[in-house]
Design a protein around this motif. Structure first.
Motif, PDB file in Angstrom:
ATOM      1  N   ALA A 225       0.825  -1.211   0.000  1.00 37.48           N
ATOM      2  CA  ALA A 225       0.000   0.000   0.000  1.00 37.48           C
ATOM      3  C   ALA A 225       0.857   1.259   0.000  1.00 37.48           C
ATOM      4  CB  ALA A 225      -0.931  -0.007   1.209  1.00 37.48           C
ATOM      5  N   LEU A 226       2.138   1.125   0.324  1.00 39.22           N
ATOM      6  CA  LEU A 226       3.022   2.281   0.354  1.00 39.22           C
ATOM      7  C   LEU A 226       3.474   2.701  -1.038  1.00 39.22           C
ATOM      8  CD1 LEU A 226       5.201   1.258   3.429  1.00 39.22           C
ATOM      9  CD2 LEU A 226       3.784   3.300   3.292  1.00 39.22           C
ATOM     10  N   SER A 227       3.161   1.914  -2.041  1.00 37.03           N
ATOM     11  CA  SER A 227       3.570   2.233  -3.398  1.00 37.03           C
ATOM     12  C   SER A 227       2.606   3.233  -4.014  1.00 37.03           C
ATOM     13  CB  SER A 227       3.623   0.958  -4.251  1.00 37.03           C
ATOM     14  OG  SER A 227       3.954   1.273  -5.576  1.00 37.03           O
ATOM     15  N   GLY A 228       3.066   4.472  -4.130  1.00 40.36           N
ATOM     16  CA  GLY A 228       2.247   5.496  -4.764  1.00 40.36           C
ATOM     17  C   GLY A 228       1.191   6.096  -3.877  1.00 40.36           C
ATOM     18  N   GLY A 229       1.398   6.031  -2.577  1.00 43.70           N
ATOM     19  CA  GLY A 229       0.414   6.625  -1.677  1.00 43.70           C
ATOM     20  C   GLY A 229       0.907   6.697  -0.254  1.00 43.70           C
ATOM     21  N   VAL A 230       0.068   7.250   0.601  1.00 43.56           N
ATOM     22  CA  VAL A 230       0.324   7.338   2.032  1.00 43.56           C
ATOM     23  C   VAL A 230      -0.637   6.376   2.719  1.00 43.56           C
ATOM     24  CG1 VAL A 230       0.195   8.867   4.046  1.00 43.56           C
ATOM     25  CG2 VAL A 230       1.112   9.725   1.880  1.00 43.56           C
ATOM     26  N   VAL A 231      -0.163   5.687   3.737  1.00 46.74           N
ATOM     27  CA  VAL A 231      -0.962   4.648   4.382  1.00 46.74           C
ATOM     28  C   VAL A 231      -1.500   5.121   5.723  1.00 46.74           C
ATOM     29  CG1 VAL A 231      -0.787   2.416   5.547  1.00 46.74           C
ATOM     30  CG2 VAL A 231       0.070   2.678   3.236  1.00 46.74           C
ATOM     31  N   TRP A 232      -2.772   4.862   5.950  1.00 47.97           N
ATOM     32  CA  TRP A 232      -3.408   5.147   7.242  1.00 47.97           C
ATOM     33  C   TRP A 232      -3.405   3.893   8.089  1.00 47.97           C
ATOM     34  CZ3 TRP A 232      -8.702   3.458   8.568  1.00 47.97           C
ATOM     35  CH2 TRP A 232      -9.135   3.940   9.817  1.00 47.97           C
ATOM     36  N   TYR A 233      -2.973   4.034   9.344  1.00 57.44           N
ATOM     37  CA  TYR A 233      -2.965   2.909  10.263  1.00 57.44           C
ATOM     38  C   TYR A 233      -4.387   2.660  10.767  1.00 57.44           C
ATOM     39  CZ  TYR A 233       2.134   2.970  10.398  1.00 57.44           C
ATOM     40  OH  TYR A 233       3.473   2.910  10.056  1.00 57.44           O
ATOM     41  N   ARG A 234      -4.972   1.585  10.267  1.00 56.01           N
ATOM     42  CA  ARG A 234      -6.325   1.232  10.693  1.00 56.01           C
ATOM     43  C   ARG A 234      -6.351   1.066  12.218  1.00 56.01           C
ATOM     44  NH1 ARG A 234     -11.050  -1.208   8.864  1.00 56.01           N
ATOM     45  NH2 ARG A 234     -10.371  -1.296   6.695  1.00 56.01           N
TER      46      ARG A 234
END
Length: 230
Positions: free
Chosen positions: A111-120
């Motif tokens: 999910a870190l590829s091409g975006g920012v990840v939110w910690y569920r």
């Protein structure tokens, strides 16, 4: 046999190849080829990741536009953020960069590829608690490439379907380094596990070094303004 002028014949001069020099030259050429290939692949991956990010943001805005939103006096939380899907948009205006990045639900590597990840499990944008996100500082588009340049007082903007949230940093990501397994930064009140949150916070996380390590740069901010969309 004598030559026509009576002089003794000369032996043809043959240059000897230095094996060590040949090996060194070969290694240098191979190293340059590998470095060039890696640089090209890296640049190509960044370009591809940025295109994916642009497409994700565009698709998200189209989805927002197609959804029926009833008028509300405050932003609405998502009942069930979809794992692996882009749900919000984040930007860092203090870096003079107009690029927007999708915020993806879930902290998996891909999910870190091409975006920012939110910690569920952390707060949603604008919600009281800690909205915690992470992004790469190198490769895959590097959305947080310059994150460590941010200073206290700089703004981070997060957009949802019905609101725009502006956070103000209270600490620079370049001033705090933690180990990757230090989860206290994700707590509703970072560093105070027993405290009841009373503010809407944001935590920004990225890699500390240009080579893979377990060190993370972390910055914290507080929500200052919420603007409902018309």
């Amino acid at each position: 046999m004598a030559s026509p002028d009576g002089a003794a014949p000369r032996r043809a001069h043959r240059s000897r190849i230095d094996p060590l020099r040949l090996v060194r030259t070969t290694l240098v050429v191979l190293l340059l080829l590998v470095v060039g290939w890696l640089a090209w692949v890296w640049l190509l991956s960044d370009w591809a990741a940025e295109r994916r990010a642009d497409n994700s943001v565009g698709e998200l805005r189209q989805r927002w536009a197609a959804e029926v939103v009833l008028p509300a006096e405050e932003p609405q939380l998502l009942a069930d953020p979809r794992h692996g899907e882009s749900e919000w948009v984040i930007s860092l205006p203090a870096l003079d960069d107009e690029r927007e990045w999708p915020v993806v639900v879930g902290a998996e590597e891909e999910a870190l590829s091409g975006g920012v990840v939110w910690y569920r499990g952390t707060a949603q944008p604008g919600q009281v608690g800690n909205f915690a996100v992470a992004g790469r500082c190198l490769g895959d588009g590097a959305p947080f490439e310059s994150l460590r340049r941010l200073e206290a007082g700089d703004q981070v903007v997060v957009e949802s379907r019905d609101a725009v949230f502006t956070y103000e940093l209270v600490s620079s990501p370049g001033a705090l380094t933690v180990h990757a397994d230090q989860s206290w930064v994700l707590e509703p009140v970072p560093g105070q596990p027993e405290a009841e949150p009373s503010q809407a916070l944001i935590t920004l996380i990225t890699c500390e070094d240009l080579i893979p390590t377990d060190d993370r740069a972390v910055g914290f901010g507080v929500l200052t303004t919420t603007e409902l969309k018309q």
